[in-house]
Design a protein around this motif. Sequence first.
Motif, PDB file in Angstrom:
ATOM      1  N   ILE A  33       0.841  -1.195   0.000  1.00 26.64           N
ATOM      2  CA  ILE A  33       0.000   0.000   0.000  1.00 26.64           C
ATOM      3  C   ILE A  33       0.880   1.250   0.000  1.00 26.64           C
ATOM      4  O   ILE A  33       0.611   2.220  -0.719  1.00 26.64           O
ATOM      5  CB  ILE A  33      -0.960  -0.005   1.208  1.00 26.64           C
ATOM      6  N   SER A  34       1.941   1.224   0.773  1.00 30.54           N
ATOM      7  CA  SER A  34       2.858   2.358   0.834  1.00 30.54           C
ATOM      8  C   SER A  34       3.500   2.621  -0.523  1.00 30.54           C
ATOM      9  O   SER A  34       3.542   3.770  -0.983  1.00 30.54           O
ATOM     10  CB  SER A  34       3.933   2.103   1.886  1.00 30.54           C
ATOM     11  N   LEU A  35       3.989   1.578  -1.176  1.00 31.80           N
ATOM     12  CA  LEU A  35       4.602   1.763  -2.496  1.00 31.80           C
ATOM     13  C   LEU A  35       3.593   2.242  -3.523  1.00 31.80           C
ATOM     14  O   LEU A  35       3.892   3.126  -4.330  1.00 31.80           O
ATOM     15  CB  LEU A  35       5.245   0.457  -2.963  1.00 31.80           C
ATOM     16  N   LEU A  36       2.408   1.671  -3.496  1.00 32.22           N
ATOM     17  CA  LEU A  36       1.376   2.063  -4.454  1.00 32.22           C
ATOM     18  C   LEU A  36       1.017   3.540  -4.298  1.00 32.22           C
ATOM     19  O   LEU A  36       0.977   4.297  -5.271  1.00 32.22           O
ATOM     20  CB  LEU A  36       0.133   1.192  -4.286  1.00 32.22           C
ATOM     21  N   LEU A  37       0.761   3.965  -3.058  1.00 28.53           N
ATOM     22  CA  LEU A  37       0.405   5.360  -2.834  1.00 28.53           C
ATOM     23  C   LEU A  37       1.563   6.302  -3.115  1.00 28.53           C
ATOM     24  O   LEU A  37       1.359   7.438  -3.558  1.00 28.53           O
ATOM     25  CB  LEU A  37      -0.111   5.554  -1.411  1.00 28.53           C
ATOM     26  N   SER A  38       2.784   5.860  -2.877  1.00 25.63           N
ATOM     27  CA  SER A  38       3.943   6.693  -3.188  1.00 25.63           C
ATOM     28  C   SER A  38       4.057   6.952  -4.681  1.00 25.63           C
ATOM     29  O   SER A  38       4.271   8.081  -5.117  1.00 25.63           O
ATOM     30  CB  SER A  38       5.230   6.030  -2.693  1.00 25.63           C
ATOM     31  N   VAL A  39       3.912   5.895  -5.473  1.00 26.52           N
ATOM     32  CA  VAL A  39       4.032   6.048  -6.925  1.00 26.52           C
ATOM     33  C   VAL A  39       2.870   6.863  -7.489  1.00 26.52           C
ATOM     34  O   VAL A  39       3.083   7.770  -8.308  1.00 26.52           O
ATOM     35  CB  VAL A  39       4.126   4.665  -7.597  1.00 26.52           C
ATOM     36  N   VAL A  40       1.659   6.579  -7.038  1.00 22.69           N
ATOM     37  CA  VAL A  40       0.496   7.335  -7.521  1.00 22.69           C
ATOM     38  C   VAL A  40       0.618   8.804  -7.114  1.00 22.69           C
ATOM     39  O   VAL A  40       0.360   9.708  -7.913  1.00 22.69           O
ATOM     40  CB  VAL A  40      -0.816   6.718  -6.990  1.00 22.69           C
ATOM     41  N   GLY A  41       1.036   9.036  -5.881  1.00 25.62           N
ATOM     42  CA  GLY A  41       1.207  10.414  -5.424  1.00 25.62           C
ATOM     43  C   GLY A  41       2.307  11.145  -6.166  1.00 25.62           C
ATOM     44  O   GLY A  41       2.211  12.345  -6.442  1.00 25.62           O
ATOM     45  N   PHE A  42       3.369  10.433  -6.515  1.00 24.69           N
ATOM     46  CA  PHE A  42       4.481  11.066  -7.219  1.00 24.69           C
ATOM     47  C   PHE A  42       4.066  11.559  -8.600  1.00 24.69           C
ATOM     48  O   PHE A  42       4.510  12.604  -9.060  1.00 24.69           O
ATOM     49  CB  PHE A  42       5.653  10.093  -7.340  1.00 24.69           C
ATOM     50  N   PHE A  43       3.208  10.801  -9.272  1.00 25.43           N
ATOM     51  CA  PHE A  43       2.787  11.187 -10.612  1.00 25.43           C
ATOM     52  C   PHE A  43       1.587  12.128 -10.610  1.00 25.43           C
ATOM     53  O   PHE A  43       1.076  12.480 -11.671  1.00 25.43           O
ATOM     54  CB  PHE A  43       2.508   9.949 -11.461  1.00 25.43           C
ATOM     55  N   SER A  44       1.146  12.542  -9.434  1.00 23.20           N
ATOM     56  CA  SER A  44       0.094  13.550  -9.354  1.00 23.20           C
ATOM     57  C   SER A  44       0.747  14.931  -9.541  1.00 23.20           C
ATOM     58  O   SER A  44       1.972  15.049  -9.541  1.00 23.20           O
ATOM     59  CB  SER A  44      -0.612  13.464  -8.001  1.00 23.20           C
ATOM     60  N   PRO A  45      -0.057  15.971  -9.668  1.00 23.72           N
ATOM     61  CA  PRO A  45       0.525  17.311  -9.871  1.00 23.72           C
ATOM     62  C   PRO A  45       1.409  17.798  -8.714  1.00 23.72           C
ATOM     63  O   PRO A  45       2.290  18.619  -8.927  1.00 23.72           O
ATOM     64  CB  PRO A  45      -0.708  18.215 -10.013  1.00 23.72           C
ATOM     65  N   TRP A  46       1.201  17.287  -7.513  1.00 25.02           N
ATOM     66  CA  TRP A  46       2.007  17.746  -6.375  1.00 25.02           C
ATOM     67  C   TRP A  46       3.315  17.002  -6.228  1.00 25.02           C
ATOM     68  O   TRP A  46       4.161  17.400  -5.442  1.00 25.02           O
ATOM     69  CB  TRP A  46       1.212  17.628  -5.090  1.00 25.02           C
ATOM     70  N   GLY A  47       3.491  15.882  -6.893  1.00 26.53           N
ATOM     71  CA  GLY A  47       4.759  15.165  -6.910  1.00 26.53           C
ATOM     72  C   GLY A  47       5.137  14.547  -5.576  1.00 26.53           C
ATOM     73  O   GLY A  47       4.345  13.839  -4.952  1.00 26.53           O
ATOM     74  N   VAL A  48       6.344  14.820  -5.135  1.00 26.28           N
ATOM     75  CA  VAL A  48       6.895  14.194  -3.925  1.00 26.28           C
ATOM     76  C   VAL A  48       6.097  14.594  -2.695  1.00 26.28           C
ATOM     77  O   VAL A  48       5.918  13.791  -1.772  1.00 26.28           O
ATOM     78  CB  VAL A  48       8.386  14.564  -3.760  1.00 26.28           C
ATOM     79  N   LEU A  49       5.604  15.807  -2.676  1.00 22.74           N
ATOM     80  CA  LEU A  49       4.808  16.265  -1.530  1.00 22.74           C
ATOM     81  C   LEU A  49       3.552  15.419  -1.343  1.00 22.74           C
ATOM     82  O   LEU A  49       3.187  15.077  -0.216  1.00 22.74           O
ATOM     83  CB  LEU A  49       4.441  17.737  -1.708  1.00 22.74           C
ATOM     84  N   ALA A  50       2.924  15.034  -2.445  1.00 27.21           N
ATOM     85  CA  ALA A  50       1.740  14.170  -2.367  1.00 27.21           C
ATOM     86  C   ALA A  50       2.114  12.795  -1.825  1.00 27.21           C
ATOM     87  O   ALA A  50       1.347  12.194  -1.062  1.00 27.21           O
ATOM     88  CB  ALA A  50       1.093  14.036  -3.740  1.00 27.21           C
ATOM     89  N   SER A  51       3.285  12.300  -2.182  1.00 26.63           N
ATOM     90  CA  SER A  51       3.735  11.008  -1.666  1.00 26.63           C
ATOM     91  C   SER A  51       3.958  11.058  -0.158  1.00 26.63           C
ATOM     92  O   SER A  51       3.587  10.133   0.566  1.00 26.63           O
ATOM     93  CB  SER A  51       5.034  10.582  -2.355  1.00 26.63           C
TER      94      SER A  51
END
Length: 73
Positions: A33-51
Amino acid sequence: MNSTVVIMFLVFATAFYRIGNNEYKRGFLFAGISLLLSVVGFFSPWGVLASIFAQMGILIAMTLINLIRKPRE
């Protein structure tokens, strides 16, 4: 995606694996779950902050679950 971001994702996944394995006996589930949300968050407009916010959300959810559930004997 540079190596610093990948290392950050792996550190979060490792931490959640260890917490999940000790508390819930489901380490791989929390690491996944952590890896999935990290990757999805990274490719969102907020990038690393979303992760990072996603990881904070996982930690808050785990804390609330521990507060709500009955203690084991």
